[in-house]
Design a protein around this motif. Structure first.
Motif, PDB file in Angstrom:
ATOM      1  N   ALA A  13       1.084  60.046  29.085  1.00  0.00           N
ATOM      2  CA  ALA A  13       0.049  59.077  28.725  1.00  0.00           C
ATOM      3  C   ALA A  13       0.670  57.712  28.446  1.00  0.00           C
ATOM      4  CB  ALA A  13      -0.738  59.569  27.515  1.00  0.00           C
ATOM      5  N   ALA A  14       1.794  57.700  27.726  1.00  0.00           N
ATOM      6  CA  ALA A  14       2.470  56.432  27.436  1.00  0.00           C
ATOM      7  C   ALA A  14       2.978  55.792  28.726  1.00  0.00           C
ATOM      8  CB  ALA A  14       3.625  56.667  26.463  1.00  0.00           C
ATOM      9  N   ALA A  15       3.476  56.599  29.654  1.00  0.00           N
ATOM     10  CA  ALA A  15       3.954  56.075  30.940  1.00  0.00           C
ATOM     11  C   ALA A  15       2.790  55.488  31.731  1.00  0.00           C
ATOM     12  CB  ALA A  15       4.641  57.179  31.737  1.00  0.00           C
ATOM     13  N   LYS A  16       1.630  56.136  31.681  1.00  0.00           N
ATOM     14  CA  LYS A  16       0.449  55.620  32.389  1.00  0.00           C
ATOM     15  C   LYS A  16      -0.006  54.289  31.802  1.00  0.00           C
ATOM     16  CE  LYS A  16      -1.469  59.972  34.083  1.00  0.00           C
ATOM     17  NZ  LYS A  16      -2.594  60.921  34.022  1.00  0.00           N
ATOM     18  N   VAL A  17       0.037  54.168  30.482  1.00  0.00           N
ATOM     19  CA  VAL A  17      -0.339  52.912  29.825  1.00  0.00           C
ATOM     20  C   VAL A  17       0.616  51.798  30.254  1.00  0.00           C
ATOM     21  CG1 VAL A  17      -0.453  51.716  27.594  1.00  0.00           C
ATOM     22  CG2 VAL A  17      -1.478  53.993  27.861  1.00  0.00           C
ATOM     23  N   LEU A  18       1.914  52.085  30.211  1.00  0.00           N
ATOM     24  CA  LEU A  18       2.910  51.085  30.626  1.00  0.00           C
ATOM     25  C   LEU A  18       2.738  50.733  32.094  1.00  0.00           C
ATOM     26  CD1 LEU A  18       5.369  49.364  29.964  1.00  0.00           C
ATOM     27  CD2 LEU A  18       6.799  51.365  30.436  1.00  0.00           C
ATOM     28  N   SER A  19       2.427  51.729  32.903  1.00  0.00           N
ATOM     29  CA  SER A  19       2.209  51.516  34.333  1.00  0.00           C
ATOM     30  C   SER A  19       1.039  50.556  34.562  1.00  0.00           C
ATOM     31  CB  SER A  19       1.934  52.862  35.001  1.00  0.00           C
ATOM     32  OG  SER A  19       1.513  52.686  36.330  1.00  0.00           O
ATOM     33  N   ALA A  20      -0.043  50.781  33.849  1.00  0.00           N
ATOM     34  CA  ALA A  20      -1.223  49.923  34.000  1.00  0.00           C
ATOM     35  C   ALA A  20      -0.953  48.506  33.496  1.00  0.00           C
ATOM     36  CB  ALA A  20      -2.406  50.538  33.246  1.00  0.00           C
ATOM     37  N   ARG A  21      -0.277  48.397  32.359  1.00  0.00           N
ATOM     38  CA  ARG A  21      -0.001  47.073  31.782  1.00  0.00           C
ATOM     39  C   ARG A  21       0.946  46.258  32.663  1.00  0.00           C
ATOM     40  NH1 ARG A  21       0.911  48.615  25.456  1.00  0.00           N
ATOM     41  NH2 ARG A  21      -1.297  48.899  24.954  1.00  0.00           N
ATOM     42  N   SER A  22       1.893  46.923  33.302  1.00  0.00           N
ATOM     43  CA  SER A  22       2.898  46.197  34.093  1.00  0.00           C
ATOM     44  C   SER A  22       2.574  46.159  35.581  1.00  0.00           C
ATOM     45  CB  SER A  22       4.271  46.837  33.882  1.00  0.00           C
ATOM     46  OG  SER A  22       4.259  48.186  34.311  1.00  0.00           O
ATOM     47  N   HIS A  23       1.419  46.733  35.943  1.00  0.00           N
ATOM     48  CA  HIS A  23       0.984  46.764  37.352  1.00  0.00           C
ATOM     49  C   HIS A  23       2.047  47.399  38.246  1.00  0.00           C
ATOM     50  CE1 HIS A  23      -2.379  44.252  36.173  1.00  0.00           C
ATOM     51  NE2 HIS A  23      -1.519  43.414  35.603  1.00  0.00           N
ATOM     52  N   ARG A  24       2.566  48.512  37.793  1.00  0.00           N
ATOM     53  CA  ARG A  24       3.576  49.262  38.544  1.00  0.00           C
ATOM     54  C   ARG A  24       3.123  50.704  38.671  1.00  0.00           C
ATOM     55  NH1 ARG A  24       8.780  48.431  35.142  1.00  0.00           N
ATOM     56  NH2 ARG A  24       9.558  49.931  36.645  1.00  0.00           N
ATOM     57  N   THR A  25       3.726  51.420  39.577  1.00  0.00           N
ATOM     58  CA  THR A  25       3.384  52.832  39.725  1.00  0.00           C
ATOM     59  C   THR A  25       4.059  53.648  38.629  1.00  0.00           C
ATOM     60  OG1 THR A  25       5.275  53.350  41.141  1.00  0.00           O
ATOM     61  CG2 THR A  25       3.264  52.558  42.241  1.00  0.00           C
ATOM     62  N   ILE A  26       3.486  54.810  38.354  1.00  0.00           N
ATOM     63  CA  ILE A  26       4.094  55.701  37.369  1.00  0.00           C
ATOM     64  C   ILE A  26       5.470  56.136  37.863  1.00  0.00           C
ATOM     65  CG2 ILE A  26       3.914  57.979  36.300  1.00  0.00           C
ATOM     66  CD1 ILE A  26       0.921  57.577  36.184  1.00  0.00           C
ATOM     67  N   GLY A  27       5.596  56.344  39.160  1.00  0.00           N
ATOM     68  CA  GLY A  27       6.879  56.735  39.731  1.00  0.00           C
ATOM     69  C   GLY A  27       7.964  55.709  39.437  1.00  0.00           C
ATOM     70  N   ILE A  29       8.007  53.565  36.975  1.00  0.00           N
ATOM     71  CA  ILE A  29       8.254  53.582  35.528  1.00  0.00           C
ATOM     72  C   ILE A  29       9.203  54.731  35.177  1.00  0.00           C
ATOM     73  CG2 ILE A  29       7.193  53.962  33.255  1.00  0.00           C
ATOM     74  CD1 ILE A  29       6.466  51.236  34.439  1.00  0.00           C
ATOM     75  N   LEU A  30       8.925  55.921  35.717  1.00  0.00           N
ATOM     76  CA  LEU A  30       9.754  57.085  35.433  1.00  0.00           C
ATOM     77  C   LEU A  30      11.150  56.929  36.025  1.00  0.00           C
ATOM     78  CD1 LEU A  30       7.135  59.936  35.931  1.00  0.00           C
ATOM     79  CD2 LEU A  30       7.921  58.907  33.796  1.00  0.00           C
ATOM     80  N   GLU A  31      11.233  56.371  37.230  1.00  0.00           N
ATOM     81  CA  GLU A  31      12.552  56.131  37.846  1.00  0.00           C
ATOM     82  C   GLU A  31      13.391  55.198  36.978  1.00  0.00           C
ATOM     83  OE1 GLU A  31      12.230  54.580  41.787  1.00  0.00           O
ATOM     84  OE2 GLU A  31      11.376  56.441  42.582  1.00  0.00           O
ATOM     85  N   GLU A  32      12.772  54.103  36.533  1.00  0.00           N
ATOM     86  CA  GLU A  32      13.497  53.136  35.706  1.00  0.00           C
ATOM     87  C   GLU A  32      13.961  53.773  34.396  1.00  0.00           C
ATOM     88  OE1 GLU A  32      12.735  49.036  33.213  1.00  0.00           O
ATOM     89  OE2 GLU A  32      11.431  49.470  34.923  1.00  0.00           O
TER      90      GLU A  32
END
Length: 81
Positions: A13-27, A29-32
């Motif tokens: 859920a936290a990764a999805k929030v960060l993904s939405a805020r930064s306009h990036r994919t969850i993938g 975010i997780l890779e980084e």
């Protein structure tokens, strides 16, 4: 590469929030996050595994013989037993 992993619900859920805020994919975010964790651990391991430098350019005083117990005791000021 596509793979399947199990991730804690709150973490996802936290990764999805960060993904939405930064306009990036969850993938991405997780890779980084994974890349950063792996490289940070690697750098910490390298830093902690470095041994101190005990280099000493000196030497024994002239005339000291490490194999002569009596002479060493005399140099160290120890009474012969």
């Amino acid at each position: 590469m596509r793979t399947t992993v199990n991730i804690d619900d709150e973490l996802l859920a936290a990764a999805k929030v960060l993904s939405a805020r930064s306009h990036r994919t969850i993938g991405s975010i997780l890779e980084e996050a994974l890349r950063k964790m792996l490289y940070d651990v690697e750098q910490q391991t390298e830093a902690t595994s470095a041994l101190p430098d005990f280099a000493y350019s000196g030497g024994l005083r002239q005339g000291v013989d490490l194999w002569d117990k009596d002479a060493m005791a005399e140099l160290l000021g120890e009474a012969r037993r």
